[in-house]
Design a protein around this motif. Structure first.
Motif, mmCIF file in Angstrom:
data_model
loop_
_atom_site.group_PDB
_atom_site.id
_atom_site.type_symbol
_atom_site.label_atom_id
_atom_site.label_comp_id
_atom_site.label_asym_id
_atom_site.label_seq_id
_atom_site.Cartn_x
_atom_site.Cartn_y
_atom_site.Cartn_z
ATOM 1 N N PRO A 49 0.816 -1.215 0.000
ATOM 2 C CA PRO A 49 0.000 0.000 0.000
ATOM 3 C C PRO A 49 0.853 1.269 0.000
ATOM 4 N N ALA A 50 0.328 2.313 -0.590
ATOM 5 C CA ALA A 50 0.981 3.622 -0.582
ATOM 6 C C ALA A 50 1.196 4.049 0.865
ATOM 7 N N GLY A 51 2.314 4.678 1.127
ATOM 8 C CA GLY A 51 2.617 5.157 2.471
ATOM 9 C C GLY A 51 3.329 4.142 3.338
ATOM 10 N N THR A 52 3.625 2.961 2.807
ATOM 11 C CA THR A 52 4.336 1.949 3.586
ATOM 12 C C THR A 52 5.720 2.459 3.946
ATOM 13 N N LYS A 53 6.057 2.397 5.229
ATOM 14 C CA LYS A 53 7.369 2.863 5.699
ATOM 15 C C LYS A 53 8.234 1.719 6.210
ATOM 16 N N SER A 54 7.634 0.581 6.493
ATOM 17 C CA SER A 54 8.383 -0.614 6.891
ATOM 18 C C SER A 54 7.438 -1.811 6.825
ATOM 19 N N GLU A 120 2.360 -35.843 15.690
ATOM 20 C CA GLU A 120 1.640 -36.802 14.836
ATOM 21 C C GLU A 120 0.220 -36.292 14.609
ATOM 22 N N GLY A 121 -0.338 -36.657 13.470
ATOM 23 C CA GLY A 121 -1.703 -36.254 13.167
ATOM 24 C C GLY A 121 -1.778 -35.563 11.827
ATOM 25 N N PRO A 122 -2.886 -34.897 11.568
ATOM 26 C CA PRO A 122 -3.043 -34.223 10.273
ATOM 27 C C PRO A 122 -2.031 -33.084 10.125
ATOM 28 N N PRO A 123 -1.735 -32.698 8.878
ATOM 29 C CA PRO A 123 -0.789 -31.595 8.663
ATOM 30 C C PRO A 123 -1.249 -30.309 9.349
ATOM 31 N N HIS A 124 -0.273 -29.561 9.825
ATOM 32 C CA HIS A 124 -0.549 -28.241 10.406
ATOM 33 C C HIS A 124 -0.447 -27.187 9.315
ATOM 34 N N LYS A 125 -1.083 -26.038 9.564
ATOM 35 C CA LYS A 125 -1.083 -24.924 8.617
ATOM 36 C C LYS A 125 -0.100 -23.872 9.118
ATOM 37 N N TYR A 126 0.897 -23.566 8.281
ATOM 38 C CA TYR A 126 1.935 -22.583 8.615
ATOM 39 C C TYR A 126 1.701 -21.345 7.766
ATOM 40 N N ARG A 127 1.308 -20.262 8.446
ATOM 41 C CA ARG A 127 0.904 -19.030 7.766
ATOM 42 C C ARG A 127 2.022 -17.989 7.856
ATOM 43 N N PHE A 128 2.504 -17.567 6.707
ATOM 44 C CA PHE A 128 3.466 -16.477 6.594
ATOM 45 C C PHE A 128 2.654 -15.223 6.297
ATOM 46 N N THR A 129 2.771 -14.186 7.126
ATOM 47 C CA THR A 129 2.033 -12.943 6.925
ATOM 48 C C THR A 129 3.001 -11.776 6.930
ATOM 49 N N ILE A 130 2.901 -10.939 5.900
ATOM 50 C CA ILE A 130 3.699 -9.708 5.843
ATOM 51 C C ILE A 130 2.744 -8.538 6.097
ATOM 52 N N PHE A 131 3.150 -7.650 6.984
ATOM 53 C CA PHE A 131 2.362 -6.473 7.342
ATOM 54 C C PHE A 131 3.056 -5.230 6.787
ATOM 55 N N ALA A 132 2.339 -4.410 6.050
ATOM 56 C CA ALA A 132 2.826 -3.107 5.596
ATOM 57 C C ALA A 132 2.451 -2.098 6.679
ATOM 58 N N LEU A 133 3.455 -1.373 7.169
ATOM 59 C CA LEU A 133 3.253 -0.484 8.320
ATOM 60 C C LEU A 133 3.519 0.970 7.962
ATOM 61 N N ASP A 134 2.876 1.873 8.678
ATOM 62 C CA ASP A 134 3.149 3.304 8.504
ATOM 63 C C ASP A 134 4.216 3.800 9.482
ATOM 64 N N LEU A 135 4.905 2.877 10.133
ATOM 65 C CA LEU A 135 5.990 3.201 11.064
ATOM 66 C C LEU A 135 7.334 2.965 10.367
ATOM 67 N N PRO A 136 8.234 3.954 10.364
ATOM 68 C CA PRO A 136 9.533 3.725 9.718
ATOM 69 C C PRO A 136 10.398 2.724 10.477
ATOM 70 N N THR A 137 10.335 2.759 11.793
ATOM 71 C CA THR A 137 11.053 1.792 12.631
ATOM 72 C C THR A 137 10.252 1.580 13.906
ATOM 73 N N ILE A 138 10.557 0.480 14.550
ATOM 74 C CA ILE A 138 9.916 0.159 15.824
ATOM 75 C C ILE A 138 11.007 0.138 16.881
ATOM 76 N N ASP A 139 10.825 0.946 17.905
ATOM 77 C CA ASP A 139 11.789 1.026 18.994
ATOM 78 C C ASP A 139 11.679 -0.240 19.830
ATOM 79 N N ASP A 140 12.786 -0.967 19.910
ATOM 80 C CA ASP A 140 12.755 -2.218 20.667
ATOM 81 C C ASP A 140 13.551 -2.122 21.968
#
Length: 171
Positions: A49-54, A120-140
């Motif tokens: 999306p437009a405005g994505t900073k990170s 063991e059991g049925p396959p698990h679902k592994y979801r990769f999600t990318i988030f477009a953020l309006d924050l240039p950095t996140i202070d950790d």
């Protein structure tokens, strides 16, 4: 004659697997009772999306532990100019090489990729999600960064998100 306006859709894909397909043996964790190479798959995204900073990325087995989920990989402070992560980008503890972002702690209590190792059991679902953020950095500064903390920080700053899900059973 007017042509319809086509809006680009924020999309996440992988050259390693398609939506709903089985993740390769290369992605399997090398710990517990699993003995894989633990290589994170390559990921590519486009049309943020437009405005994505990170960006931030999370890999979760969202149905694990009775629906509480299990977080396998988290990266934040991915620069807005980045549109892909190569295979094995999750190998390093802490920072992604070449300024590609920072790892948060996963549910294995590691700051790196932790591949699938379902019971063991049925396959698990592994979801990769990318988030477009309006924050240039996140202070950790302060307490260690986890997905639960990051999720709280980015709430209200998500411009868009897209996911791809792969399957993996016990091997």
């Amino acid at each position: 004659m007017l042509l319809p306006l086509l809006l680009a859709t924020f999309t996440l894909v992988s050259p390693s697997f398609k939506e709903g397909e089985t993740l390769s043996n290369d992605t399997v964790l090398n710990a517990l009772d699993c003995h894989g190479p633990n290589i994170s798959p390559a990921l590519n995204w486009s049309d943020a999306p437009a405005g994505t900073k990170s960006f931030a990325l999370v890999l979760d087995d969202y149905e694990a532990r009775g629906g509480d989920g299990f977080t396998h990989w988290v990266i934040y402070n991915i620069p807005a100019t980045t549109t892909k992560l190569p295979a094995n980008a999750g190998a390093n503890d802490g920072d992604i090489p070449n300024g590609g972002g920072r790892h948060a702690y996963n549910d294995f209590l590691k700051r790196s990729y932790g591949g699938p190792c379902p019971p063991e059991g049925p396959p698990h679902k592994y979801r990769f999600t990318i988030f477009a953020l309006d924050l240039p950095t996140i202070d950790d500064a302060g307490t260690p960064m986890t997905w639960r903390k990051l999720r709280f920080i980015i709430k209200g700053h998500i411009l868009g998100q897209t996911s791809i899900t792969g399957l993996r059973g016990h091997s």
